[in-house]
Design a protein around this motif. Structure first.
Motif, PDB file in Angstrom:
ATOM      1  N   PHE A   1       8.388  -4.400 -12.110  1.00  0.00           N
ATOM      2  CA  PHE A   1       9.150  -4.447 -11.178  1.00  0.00           C
ATOM      3  C   PHE A   1      10.387  -3.769 -10.924  1.00  0.00           C
ATOM      4  CE2 PHE A   1       6.782  -9.075 -12.137  1.00  0.00           C
ATOM      5  CZ  PHE A   1       5.835  -8.120 -11.031  1.00  0.00           C
ATOM      6  N   LEU A   2      10.948  -3.541 -11.796  1.00  0.00           N
ATOM      7  CA  LEU A   2      12.293  -3.006 -11.769  1.00  0.00           C
ATOM      8  C   LEU A   2      11.968  -1.517 -11.148  1.00  0.00           C
ATOM      9  CD1 LEU A   2      14.662  -3.919 -14.905  1.00  0.00           C
ATOM     10  CD2 LEU A   2      14.883  -4.339 -12.554  1.00  0.00           C
ATOM     11  N   LEU A   3      11.014  -0.773 -11.922  1.00  0.00           N
ATOM     12  CA  LEU A   3      11.065   0.519 -10.939  1.00  0.00           C
ATOM     13  C   LEU A   3       9.982   0.684 -10.033  1.00  0.00           C
ATOM     14  CD1 LEU A   3       8.507   1.898 -14.627  1.00  0.00           C
ATOM     15  CD2 LEU A   3      11.264   2.284 -13.752  1.00  0.00           C
ATOM     16  N   ALA A   4       9.252  -0.258  -9.903  1.00  0.00           N
ATOM     17  CA  ALA A   4       8.871  -0.709  -7.982  1.00  0.00           C
ATOM     18  C   ALA A   4      10.672  -0.761  -6.960  1.00  0.00           C
ATOM     19  CB  ALA A   4       8.033  -1.740  -8.142  1.00  0.00           C
ATOM     20  N   GLY A   5      11.019  -1.675  -7.472  1.00  0.00           N
ATOM     21  CA  GLY A   5      12.470  -2.002  -6.954  1.00  0.00           C
ATOM     22  C   GLY A   5      13.637  -1.077  -6.947  1.00  0.00           C
TER      23      GLY A   5
ATOM     24  N   PHE B   1      14.365   0.732  -3.032  1.00  0.00           N
ATOM     25  CA  PHE B   1      15.623   1.640  -2.461  1.00  0.00           C
ATOM     26  C   PHE B   1      15.502   2.767  -1.985  1.00  0.00           C
ATOM     27  CE2 PHE B   1      19.714   3.112  -3.981  1.00  0.00           C
ATOM     28  CZ  PHE B   1      20.764   2.661  -2.859  1.00  0.00           C
ATOM     29  N   ILE B   2      15.107   3.547  -2.820  1.00  0.00           N
ATOM     30  CA  ILE B   2      14.888   5.114  -1.950  1.00  0.00           C
ATOM     31  C   ILE B   2      14.248   4.975  -0.498  1.00  0.00           C
ATOM     32  CG2 ILE B   2      14.784   7.478  -2.458  1.00  0.00           C
ATOM     33  CD1 ILE B   2      16.689   6.482  -4.199  1.00  0.00           C
ATOM     34  N   LEU B   3      13.284   3.987  -0.947  1.00  0.00           N
ATOM     35  CA  LEU B   3      12.824   4.178   0.194  1.00  0.00           C
ATOM     36  C   LEU B   3      12.566   3.785   1.688  1.00  0.00           C
ATOM     37  CD1 LEU B   3       8.296   2.743   0.491  1.00  0.00           C
ATOM     38  CD2 LEU B   3      10.700   1.727   2.585  1.00  0.00           C
TER      39      LEU B   3
ATOM     40  N   ILE C   1       4.356   5.065  -5.056  1.00  0.00           N
ATOM     41  CA  ILE C   1       5.018   4.720  -6.173  1.00  0.00           C
ATOM     42  C   ILE C   1       5.297   3.299  -6.519  1.00  0.00           C
ATOM     43  CG2 ILE C   1       6.386   5.876  -7.916  1.00  0.00           C
ATOM     44  CD1 ILE C   1       6.155   7.934  -6.412  1.00  0.00           C
ATOM     45  N   ALA C   2       6.071   3.097  -5.778  1.00  0.00           N
ATOM     46  CA  ALA C   2       6.336   1.356  -5.752  1.00  0.00           C
ATOM     47  C   ALA C   2       5.550   0.201  -5.839  1.00  0.00           C
ATOM     48  CB  ALA C   2       6.987   1.161  -4.708  1.00  0.00           C
ATOM     49  N   VAL C   3       4.689   0.844  -5.007  1.00  0.00           N
ATOM     50  CA  VAL C   3       2.785   0.018  -4.892  1.00  0.00           C
ATOM     51  C   VAL C   3       2.769  -0.053  -6.752  1.00  0.00           C
ATOM     52  CG1 VAL C   3       1.099  -0.759  -4.578  1.00  0.00           C
ATOM     53  CG2 VAL C   3       2.503  -0.680  -2.575  1.00  0.00           C
ATOM     54  N   PHE C   4       1.750   1.213  -7.080  1.00  0.00           N
ATOM     55  CA  PHE C   4       1.609   1.799  -8.098  1.00  0.00           C
ATOM     56  C   PHE C   4       2.736   1.133  -9.792  1.00  0.00           C
ATOM     57  CE2 PHE C   4       1.019   4.581 -11.720  1.00  0.00           C
ATOM     58  CZ  PHE C   4      -0.788   4.700 -11.967  1.00  0.00           C
ATOM     59  N   THR C   5       3.698   1.513  -9.444  1.00  0.00           N
ATOM     60  CA  THR C   5       3.840   0.873 -10.473  1.00  0.00           C
ATOM     61  C   THR C   5       4.229  -0.537 -11.030  1.00  0.00           C
ATOM     62  OG1 THR C   5       6.585   0.791  -9.198  1.00  0.00           O
ATOM     63  CG2 THR C   5       5.586   3.050 -11.086  1.00  0.00           C
ATOM     64  N   GLY C   6       4.205  -1.720  -9.560  1.00  0.00           N
ATOM     65  CA  GLY C   6       4.606  -2.893  -9.289  1.00  0.00           C
ATOM     66  C   GLY C   6       3.146  -3.970  -9.755  1.00  0.00           C
ATOM     67  N   LEU C   7       2.176  -3.114 -10.172  1.00  0.00           N
ATOM     68  CA  LEU C   7       0.872  -3.376  -9.881  1.00  0.00           C
ATOM     69  C   LEU C   7       0.074  -3.212 -10.792  1.00  0.00           C
ATOM     70  CD1 LEU C   7      -0.622  -3.338  -6.178  1.00  0.00           C
ATOM     71  CD2 LEU C   7       0.417  -5.260  -7.371  1.00  0.00           C
ATOM     72  N   MET C   8      -0.153  -1.910 -11.673  1.00  0.00           N
ATOM     73  CA  MET C   8       0.232  -1.192 -12.624  1.00  0.00           C
ATOM     74  C   MET C   8      -0.463  -2.122 -13.615  1.00  0.00           C
ATOM     75  SD  MET C   8       0.890   2.255 -14.992  1.00  0.00           S
ATOM     76  CE  MET C   8       2.243   1.202 -15.677  1.00  0.00           C
ATOM     77  N   PRO C   9       0.909  -2.981 -14.339  1.00  0.00           N
ATOM     78  CA  PRO C   9       0.473  -3.706 -15.717  1.00  0.00           C
ATOM     79  C   PRO C   9      -0.328  -4.593 -14.663  1.00  0.00           C
ATOM     80  CG  PRO C   9       2.694  -3.601 -15.632  1.00  0.00           C
ATOM     81  CD  PRO C   9       1.958  -2.592 -14.051  1.00  0.00           C
ATOM     82  N   PHE C  10      -0.610  -5.403 -13.873  1.00  0.00           N
ATOM     83  CA  PHE C  10      -1.871  -6.512 -13.717  1.00  0.00           C
ATOM     84  C   PHE C  10      -3.312  -5.656 -13.450  1.00  0.00           C
ATOM     85  CE2 PHE C  10       2.501  -7.669 -11.582  1.00  0.00           C
ATOM     86  CZ  PHE C  10       2.192  -8.901 -11.994  1.00  0.00           C
ATOM     87  N   PHE C  11      -3.275  -4.587 -13.109  1.00  0.00           N
ATOM     88  CA  PHE C  11      -5.111  -3.733 -13.038  1.00  0.00           C
ATOM     89  C   PHE C  11      -5.190  -3.896 -14.630  1.00  0.00           C
ATOM     90  CE2 PHE C  11      -7.160   0.283 -13.688  1.00  0.00           C
ATOM     91  CZ  PHE C  11      -7.603   0.408 -12.653  1.00  0.00           C
ATOM     92  N   PHE C  12      -4.312  -3.296 -15.499  1.00  0.00           N
ATOM     93  CA  PHE C  12      -4.527  -3.121 -17.295  1.00  0.00           C
ATOM     94  C   PHE C  12      -5.143  -4.420 -17.818  1.00  0.00           C
ATOM     95  CE2 PHE C  12      -2.799   1.204 -16.698  1.00  0.00           C
ATOM     96  CZ  PHE C  12      -3.578   1.673 -16.909  1.00  0.00           C
ATOM     97  N   LYS C  13      -4.231  -5.663 -17.119  1.00  0.00           N
ATOM     98  CA  LYS C  13      -4.632  -6.915 -17.497  1.00  0.00           C
ATOM     99  C   LYS C  13      -5.998  -6.905 -16.977  1.00  0.00           C
ATOM    100  CE  LYS C  13      -3.576 -10.777 -19.543  1.00  0.00           C
ATOM    101  NZ  LYS C  13      -3.705 -10.757 -20.645  1.00  0.00           N
TER     102      LYS C  13
END
Length: 213
Positions: free
Chosen positions: A189-193, A197-199, A94-106
């Protein structure tokens, strides 16, 4: 003297599992709805309007939750250590997904083919939304197993309410404060962070459990 110490130790272990389950479920609700909002906003940015695709994206998100929950219940392990490892990997995904999602769509937006934007890109959004829901659906049963392992309490209403509280908090914070102030990239990035933290918390629980074995 040994009995009170052993009882206190068992209570500490139980509290550690409960805190992990509570934070994991709250993070699930917060991240899942926040990710759905980000996907809708990105779709609106790229297409100029989202209403014609809104029902399809929400349906894909709910279908992903159902599929992820089924896979989690079907393939999760009854052993607590393996469940904790699955929960760790899920938060990492989930962290990787949320962190990279905007770059993927860009990157997809940089494709200049108009037919791609009109025909292919909406389908990509559906699959990304399905994946976002699937990750959240897969995580919830795992967090439930961790939470209820030491309590022997089958009341899932507590976790469901935490999921709703997390979703409500994420929706209010993102729409009214985080996205207008920081933008989509910092928000992702905040969602990924948050998930990292939970990880780390799950890693600590795993280390403590292996130490107690």
């Amino acid at each position: 003297l040994h009995y009170p110490l052993r009882r206190q130790r068992q209570m500490c272990i139980r509290d550690r599992y409960q805190i992990t389950g509570v934070l994991s479920v709250f993070c699930l609700g917060f991240t899942s709805l926040s990710t759905e909002i980000l996907i809708l906003l990105i779709f609106q940015i790229l297409h100029g309007y989202v209403y014609h695709q809104l029902a399809i994206l929400i349906a894909a998100f709910m279908a992903g939750i159902s599929l992820g929950t089924y896979l989690s219940l079907r393939y999760s392990s009854p052993k607590l250590v393996l469940t904790l490892r699955q929960l760790l990997l899920t938060h990492l995904a989930i962290a990787v997904f949320t962190g990279l999602m905007p770059f993927f769509f860009k990157g997809l937006d940089n494709i200049l083919n108009p037919y791609f934007h009109k025909l292919v890109l909406p389908i990509v959004f559906v699959f990304i939304t399905l994946l976002a829901g699937g990750l959240g659906g897969y995580q919830f049963p795992l967090a439930g197993v961790v939470y209820h392992n030491q309590t022997k309490n089958d009341n899932m209403g507590i976790l469901y309410s935490l999921d709703l509280w997390g979703a409500m908090t994420g929706a209010l914070l993102l729409n009214s404060f985080v996205i207008p102030l920081f933008g989509i990239y910092i928000t992702s990035f905040l969602l990924a962070g948050f998930n990292f933290f939970i990880l780390l918390l799950v890693v600590i629980v795993l280390i403590k459990k292996n130490t107690n074995l």
